[in-house]
Design an enzyme around this catalytic site. Structure first.
Site, PDB file in Angstrom:
ATOM      1  N   ARG A   1       0.867  -1.187   0.000  1.00  0.00           N
ATOM      2  CA  ARG A   1       0.000   0.000   0.000  1.00  0.00           C
ATOM      3  C   ARG A   1       0.901   1.233   0.000  1.00  0.00           C
ATOM      4  NH1 ARG A   1      -4.711   0.144   4.299  1.00  0.00           N
ATOM      5  NH2 ARG A   1      -5.663   1.493   2.730  1.00  0.00           N
TER       6      ARG A   1
ATOM      7  N   ASP B   1      -2.456   9.132   8.005  1.00  0.00           N
ATOM      8  CA  ASP B   1      -1.627   8.113   7.371  1.00  0.00           C
ATOM      9  C   ASP B   1      -0.286   8.666   6.943  1.00  0.00           C
ATOM     10  OD1 ASP B   1      -4.623   7.291   6.860  1.00  0.00           O
ATOM     11  OD2 ASP B   1      -3.404   5.480   6.802  1.00  0.00           O
TER      12      ASP B   1
ATOM     13  N   LYS C   1      -7.994   8.998   5.656  1.00  0.00           N
ATOM     14  CA  LYS C   1      -9.051   8.321   4.910  1.00  0.00           C
ATOM     15  C   LYS C   1      -9.902   9.277   4.083  1.00  0.00           C
ATOM     16  CE  LYS C   1      -9.439   4.965   4.687  1.00  0.00           C
ATOM     17  NZ  LYS C   1      -8.776   4.234   3.579  1.00  0.00           N
TER      18      LYS C   1
HETATM   19  C1  LIG Z   1      -4.041   5.421  13.152  1.00  0.00           C
HETATM   20  S1  LIG Z   1      -3.898   5.378  11.447  1.00  0.00           S
HETATM   21  C2  LIG Z   1      -5.543   5.132  10.985  1.00  0.00           C
HETATM   22  C3  LIG Z   1      -5.813   5.593   9.598  1.00  0.00           C
HETATM   23  O1  LIG Z   1      -5.652   4.515   8.654  1.00  0.00           O
HETATM   24  C4  LIG Z   1      -6.902   4.344   7.992  1.00  0.00           C
HETATM   25  O2  LIG Z   1      -6.762   3.957   6.658  1.00  0.00           O
HETATM   26  P1  LIG Z   1      -6.997   2.398   6.266  1.00  0.00           P
HETATM   27  O3  LIG Z   1      -8.199   1.927   7.029  1.00  0.00           O
HETATM   28  O4  LIG Z   1      -7.217   2.447   4.755  1.00  0.00           O
HETATM   29  O5  LIG Z   1      -5.729   1.687   6.635  1.00  0.00           O
HETATM   30  C5  LIG Z   1      -7.538   5.706   8.085  1.00  0.00           C
HETATM   31  O6  LIG Z   1      -6.970   6.631   7.191  1.00  0.00           O
HETATM   32  C6  LIG Z   1      -7.223   6.047   9.512  1.00  0.00           C
HETATM   33  O7  LIG Z   1      -7.378   7.386   9.891  1.00  0.00           O
END
Ligand SMILES: CSC[C@H]1O[C@H](OP(=O)(O)O)[C@H](O)[C@@H]1O
Length: 344
Positions: free
Chosen positions: A86, A236, A247
């Site tokens: 990713r 992120d 997100k």
């Molecule tokens: C504490 S980092 C969490 C962050 O990661 C999530 O993305 P994903 O579910 O695609 O890995 C989302 O952006 C969260 O805020």
């Protein structure tokens, strides 16, 4: 709820794609299965992805230890496979680079078996540090709530399921609720993969924290009706100027918060800052399978084959971010100098 467990040389991941209905675990016997779990979001969330990749490298090193090859070169190839899972969460690259750096610092005379033990210790340190960091972020977040408010809003999941311990944004929320700073949390469902509905609502309900689930399109009206006094989200990747990748939908929430005079807070560890980039336009934004948008649980909700744009993240400009809560304290604008000081 532990998203990741390392015990007796075995990596166990809570399969987040099945939550909240099914609590099931994935036993990762090799690094390839870890890479697949990251790609599938069976394990997700920036710090959790980093920790999982670190243990994926340990599994890879164990596989290599028994082979007669250039161990360090082969390990770097495994690291590259994990890097390609990713593109947006910088913790993935931070953790992998930290693991490789630990191996590089070891004398060239150490055996692969000794390197394997060293890598396992480094991965365990990454996990333990994330646990400590979560607690410090939660504590620092309290200063943002000098007076009790009715409710806060969060987007996606930046909780125990996105980290190794209590979470970043949800760590602040857990600490704040326990301290009586607010009585309720509004959680955006967070289309298309519903991390808010499936994960955040589940975490908060499990903890007995009052949570109101809303669709993403309701956030503006909730703010207009003065139902929330602050927004707290995770991240992120944060650029040196304070631009925040998080997100998809986070940017919209930030714009709405500004419109309604509501503070927009980001909670993130220093490992989520990317000191190599000046601004958010340099952050790679992952685009995912269109079927994540056109179907839910295998049921089509749009014409099959329809054109889809499915960015998994967006970038909130620093000027919309009221404060960034880190384990080293709360950063306020202008972010540049404060972020550069984190690097030391
Ligand atoms: C504490 S980092 C969490 C962050 O990661 C999530 O993305 P994903 O579910 O695609 O890995 C989302 O952006 C969260 O805020």
């Amino acid at each position: 709820m532990q998203s990741i467990k390392w015990s007796n040389g075995r990596l166990t991941l809570l399969n987040q794609t099945l939550l909240p209905g099914i609590v099931d675990y994935i036993e990762c016997g090799d690094y390839r299965r870890v890479a697949e779990a990251i790609r599938r979001l069976e394990v997700r969330g920036a710090p959790a992805i980093g920790a999982a990749a670190a243990f994926g490298l340990v599994l890879g090193a164990r596989e290599l230890a028994g082979q007669s090859l250039d161990f360090r070169e082969a390990l770097r190839q495994i690291a590259d496979e994990l890097r390609q899972t990713r593109p947006t969460a910088v913790n993935l690259f931070w953790a992998i680079n930290r693991m490789l750096s630990a191996a590089d610092k070891a004398p060239s005379t150490v055996s692969p078996v000794e390197l394997l033990a060293l890598l396992e210790q480094e991965a365990l340190r990454i996990m333990e540090e994330d646990r400590e960091v979560n607690g410090r972020i939660a504590q620092h977040g309290l200063v943002l709530f000098p007076h009790a408010v009715e409710a806060v809003l969060t987007h996606c999941n930046a909780g125990a399921l996105a980290t190794v311990d209590i979470g970043t944004a949800l760590g602040v929320i857990r600490q704040g609720w326990q301290a009586g700073k607010f009585k309720r949390v509004f959680a955006d469902e967070t289309r298309p993969l519903l991390q808010g509905a499936r994960l955040t609502a589940w975490e908060l309900k499990e903890d007995g924290i009052p949570v109101t689930l809303i669709t993403d399109s309701m956030a503006g009206w909730v703010m207009k009706q003065k139902k929330v006094a602050a927004v707290i989200v995770g991240a992120d990747r944060i650029a040196t100027n304070g631009d925040v990748a998080n997100k998809i939908g986070t940017y919209s929430v930030a714009v709405l918060a500004r419109q309604h005079g509501i503070p927009f807070y980001v909670a993130a560890p220093v490992s989520t800052f990317d000191f190599s980039i000046a601004g958010g336009d340099e952050i790679p934004i992952e685009e995912r399978n269109p079927q994540e948008v056109t179907a839910i649980g295998g049921t089509l909700i749009a014409p099959d084959g329809i054109d889809v744009f499915n960015p998994a993240f967006d970038v909130t400009p620093a000027e919309l971010v009221s404060a960034i809560i880190t384990e080293r304290g709360v950063l306020r604008p202008p972010y540049g100098p404060a972020i550069r000081s984190l690097r030391k």
